[in-house]
Design a protein around this motif. Structure first.
Motif, PDB file in Angstrom:
ATOM      1  N   GLN A 159      55.900  20.853  26.471  1.00 19.31           N
ATOM      2  CA  GLN A 159      56.871  20.527  25.414  1.00 19.31           C
ATOM      3  C   GLN A 159      57.394  21.800  24.749  1.00 19.31           C
ATOM      4  O   GLN A 159      58.590  21.958  24.498  1.00 19.31           O
ATOM      5  CB  GLN A 159      56.180  19.633  24.373  1.00 19.31           C
ATOM      6  CG  GLN A 159      57.105  19.111  23.297  1.00 19.31           C
ATOM      7  CD  GLN A 159      58.036  18.035  23.831  1.00 19.31           C
ATOM      8  OE1 GLN A 159      57.585  17.144  24.547  1.00 19.31           O
ATOM      9  NE2 GLN A 159      59.309  18.120  23.509  1.00 19.31           N
ATOM     10  N   LEU A 160      56.478  22.706  24.472  1.00 22.35           N
ATOM     11  CA  LEU A 160      56.799  23.974  23.822  1.00 22.35           C
ATOM     12  C   LEU A 160      57.790  24.797  24.649  1.00 22.35           C
ATOM     13  O   LEU A 160      58.789  25.316  24.134  1.00 22.35           O
ATOM     14  CB  LEU A 160      55.461  24.716  23.673  1.00 22.35           C
ATOM     15  CG  LEU A 160      55.388  26.184  23.424  1.00 22.35           C
ATOM     16  CD1 LEU A 160      55.782  26.438  21.990  1.00 22.35           C
ATOM     17  CD2 LEU A 160      53.969  26.676  23.643  1.00 22.35           C
ATOM     18  N   VAL A 161      57.519  24.879  25.950  1.00 20.03           N
ATOM     19  CA  VAL A 161      58.375  25.672  26.841  1.00 20.03           C
ATOM     20  C   VAL A 161      59.773  25.059  26.910  1.00 20.03           C
ATOM     21  O   VAL A 161      60.776  25.778  26.901  1.00 20.03           O
ATOM     22  CB  VAL A 161      57.717  25.761  28.242  1.00 20.03           C
ATOM     23  CG1 VAL A 161      58.703  26.239  29.288  1.00 20.03           C
ATOM     24  CG2 VAL A 161      56.511  26.682  28.174  1.00 20.03           C
ATOM     25  N   LYS A 162      59.800  23.724  26.903  1.00 18.01           N
ATOM     26  CA  LYS A 162      61.095  23.028  26.959  1.00 18.01           C
ATOM     27  C   LYS A 162      61.847  23.219  25.640  1.00 18.01           C
ATOM     28  O   LYS A 162      63.008  23.625  25.624  1.00 18.01           O
ATOM     29  CB  LYS A 162      60.791  21.540  27.206  1.00 18.01           C
ATOM     30  CG  LYS A 162      61.988  20.679  27.385  1.00 18.01           C
ATOM     31  CD  LYS A 162      61.552  19.310  27.911  1.00 18.01           C
ATOM     32  CE  LYS A 162      62.620  18.295  27.600  1.00 18.01           C
ATOM     33  NZ  LYS A 162      62.082  17.080  27.003  1.00 18.01           N
ATOM     34  N   ASP A 163      61.155  22.972  24.536  1.00 19.75           N
ATOM     35  CA  ASP A 163      61.823  23.022  23.226  1.00 19.75           C
ATOM     36  C   ASP A 163      62.316  24.423  22.889  1.00 19.75           C
ATOM     37  O   ASP A 163      63.367  24.581  22.262  1.00 19.75           O
ATOM     38  CB  ASP A 163      60.857  22.568  22.115  1.00 19.75           C
ATOM     39  CG  ASP A 163      60.597  21.075  22.149  1.00 19.75           C
ATOM     40  OD1 ASP A 163      61.289  20.359  22.910  1.00 19.75           O
ATOM     41  OD2 ASP A 163      59.685  20.613  21.418  1.00 19.75           O
ATOM     42  N   LEU A 164      61.551  25.436  23.249  1.00 20.25           N
ATOM     43  CA  LEU A 164      61.913  26.806  22.868  1.00 20.25           C
ATOM     44  C   LEU A 164      62.584  27.575  24.015  1.00 20.25           C
ATOM     45  O   LEU A 164      62.783  28.787  23.909  1.00 20.25           O
ATOM     46  CB  LEU A 164      60.675  27.580  22.374  1.00 20.25           C
ATOM     47  CG  LEU A 164      59.995  27.015  21.126  1.00 20.25           C
ATOM     48  CD1 LEU A 164      58.840  27.903  20.689  1.00 20.25           C
ATOM     49  CD2 LEU A 164      60.989  26.856  19.980  1.00 20.25           C
ATOM     50  N   ASN A 165      62.951  26.864  25.085  1.00 13.51           N
ATOM     51  CA  ASN A 165      63.659  27.487  26.214  1.00 13.51           C
ATOM     52  C   ASN A 165      62.970  28.768  26.675  1.00 13.51           C
ATOM     53  O   ASN A 165      63.610  29.808  26.844  1.00 13.51           O
ATOM     54  CB  ASN A 165      65.124  27.791  25.827  1.00 13.51           C
ATOM     55  CG  ASN A 165      65.807  26.565  25.266  1.00 13.51           C
ATOM     56  OD1 ASN A 165      65.747  26.301  24.068  1.00 13.51           O
ATOM     57  ND2 ASN A 165      66.403  25.803  26.134  1.00 13.51           N
ATOM     58  N   LEU A 166      61.651  28.679  26.867  1.00 16.81           N
ATOM     59  CA  LEU A 166      60.913  29.896  27.192  1.00 16.81           C
ATOM     60  C   LEU A 166      61.101  30.331  28.650  1.00 16.81           C
ATOM     61  O   LEU A 166      60.761  31.455  29.008  1.00 16.81           O
ATOM     62  CB  LEU A 166      59.422  29.726  26.873  1.00 16.81           C
ATOM     63  CG  LEU A 166      59.100  29.487  25.388  1.00 16.81           C
ATOM     64  CD1 LEU A 166      57.591  29.445  25.166  1.00 16.81           C
ATOM     65  CD2 LEU A 166      59.721  30.574  24.502  1.00 16.81           C
ATOM     66  N   GLY A 167      61.619  29.418  29.471  1.00 12.87           N
ATOM     67  CA  GLY A 167      61.937  29.812  30.850  1.00 12.87           C
ATOM     68  C   GLY A 167      60.718  30.148  31.685  1.00 12.87           C
ATOM     69  O   GLY A 167      60.798  30.990  32.575  1.00 12.87           O
ATOM     70  N   VAL A 168      59.592  29.508  31.403  1.00 14.67           N
ATOM     71  CA  VAL A 168      58.391  29.697  32.232  1.00 14.67           C
ATOM     72  C   VAL A 168      58.118  28.377  32.950  1.00 14.67           C
ATOM     73  O   VAL A 168      58.124  27.314  32.316  1.00 14.67           O
ATOM     74  CB  VAL A 168      57.164  30.093  31.370  1.00 14.67           C
ATOM     75  CG1 VAL A 168      55.918  30.278  32.245  1.00 14.67           C
ATOM     76  CG2 VAL A 168      57.440  31.352  30.566  1.00 14.67           C
ATOM     77  N   ASP A 169      57.897  28.461  34.230  1.00 13.55           N
ATOM     78  CA  ASP A 169      57.594  27.276  35.021  1.00 13.55           C
ATOM     79  C   ASP A 169      56.112  26.934  34.795  1.00 13.55           C
ATOM     80  O   ASP A 169      55.250  27.767  35.066  1.00 13.55           O
ATOM     81  CB  ASP A 169      57.889  27.662  36.483  1.00 13.55           C
ATOM     82  CG  ASP A 169      57.669  26.523  37.430  1.00 13.55           C
ATOM     83  OD1 ASP A 169      57.684  25.377  36.985  1.00 13.55           O
ATOM     84  OD2 ASP A 169      57.469  26.810  38.633  1.00 13.55           O
ATOM     85  N   ILE A 170      55.828  25.735  34.305  1.00 11.89           N
ATOM     86  CA  ILE A 170      54.428  25.368  34.012  1.00 11.89           C
ATOM     87  C   ILE A 170      53.864  24.502  35.137  1.00 11.89           C
ATOM     88  O   ILE A 170      54.456  23.477  35.493  1.00 11.89           O
ATOM     89  CB  ILE A 170      54.326  24.604  32.665  1.00 11.89           C
ATOM     90  CG1 ILE A 170      54.910  25.428  31.520  1.00 11.89           C
ATOM     91  CG2 ILE A 170      52.871  24.191  32.373  1.00 11.89           C
ATOM     92  CD1 ILE A 170      54.219  26.755  31.259  1.00 11.89           C
TER      93      ILE A 170
END
Ligand code: AMP
Length: 286
Positions: A159-170
């Motif tokens: 959720q965090l990566v999606k919400d903050l557009n961190l651009g890391v593939d989880i």
């Protein structure tokens, strides 16, 4: 294998490789590495060109009554595992470098963190979300691997990566277990031999819940009740929670009509254990 302690040096290393088109994989850990970590590291090694493992016992995700001071820190053993698995960088920042004087930003993911571990450990997930965001900023990975063992954490990170557009593939990998089914955990060493023998009760409870679902009972109350019975048979174990949830929202469901996650946390003496199982509802004949 390089050992990097400075966040700036970590970022410089990664940026150099990124410019050269190298794919960077990342496995964040708190050390005391076991086969569960090793499996994540191996998988990351296969999926990425360069591999960073971080070892950082993050103080902000521990509550005041928790085990921060006594959390195991076998750094030579951890580095040896990383070397054996072909890790390129073992990133070992200090708490002072992670949280220098004046540090004030925190990251929260309120809905995902609200229940279960979030309720039992009030500041835990803001500590996790903040440190993961910081580690991603320092390591700049293309891909990061997490264990299903910490199911709520894996949902939170996605959720965090999606919400903050961190651009890391989880990537989330299945839980690695001991022979009897106990989920591997750095905290299992706290169990006395007697507690260790009983610790598998949590997994047995989740399995019993999964069986109820597999034979076609869709009533989540019935599933919970069977899970409860398995744990209450062991008088020395207390249940923190046993729940039947939607795996995306982590909200409890009333009926099992699609995929659910069975979540559990128990206490044996002073040791708290968590585990989970993903279960598909059987297809209904039409
Ligand atoms: P920790 O060191 O406990 O913070 O865990 C680091 C990473 O390893 C997290 O993504 C955990 O979910 C994962 N992990 C811990 N135990 C296991 C296990 N038994 N199987 C798979 N992954 C695990």
């Amino acid at each position: 294998m390089k050992i990097i302690r400075s966040p700036a040096a970590m970022t410089a290393w990664s940026e150099g490789l990124r410019r050269a088109g190298v794919t960077i994989g990342f496995v964040p850990t708190m050390g005391a590495l076991h086969e569960g970590h090793r499996t994540l590291i191996r998988e990351a090694r296969l999926q990425c060109d360069a591999l960073v493992v971080s070892i950082f016992v993050n103080p902000t995700q521990f509550g005041p009554q928790e085990d921060l001071a006594k959390y195991p820190r076998p750094i030579s053993h951890d580095r040896a595992i990383c070397r054996q698995e072909g890790v390129d960088v073992c990133f070992e920042p200090t708490a002072e470098a992670m949280y220098p004087a004046g540090f004030q930003t925190t990251v929260t993911v309120p809905a995902v963190a609200r229940r279960w571990e979030g309720e039992a450990r009030p500041h835990h997930f803001s500590g996790v979300a903040t440190v993961v965001t910081k580690l991603f900023g320092m390591v700049r990975p293309h891909r990061a691997l997490f264990g299903q063992k910490d199911f709520q954490q894996s949902v939170l990170v996605q959720q965090l990566v999606k919400d903050l557009n961190l651009g890391v593939d989880i990537v989330v990998r299945p839980t690695v277990r001991e022979q009897d089914g106990l989920a591997m955990s750095s905290r299992n060493i706290y169990l006395s031999p007697d507690e260790r023998a009983r610790a598998v009760t949590l997994y047995k409870s989740l399995q019993a819940g999964a069986e109820v679902i597999k034979v076609g009972d869709t009533d989540a109350k019935a599933v919970r009740s069977v899970m409860d019975q398995v744990v209450t048979r062991e008088s020395t174990i207390t249940t923190d929670y046993l729940a039947v949830c939607d795996p995306r929202t982590l909200e409890p469901v009333s009926f099992v009509t699609s995929r659910v996650v069975l979540l559990g946390a128990i206490r044996l003496g002073s040791v708290r254990l968590i585990d989970n199982l993903l279960v598909n509802a059987p297809r209904r004949a039409s």
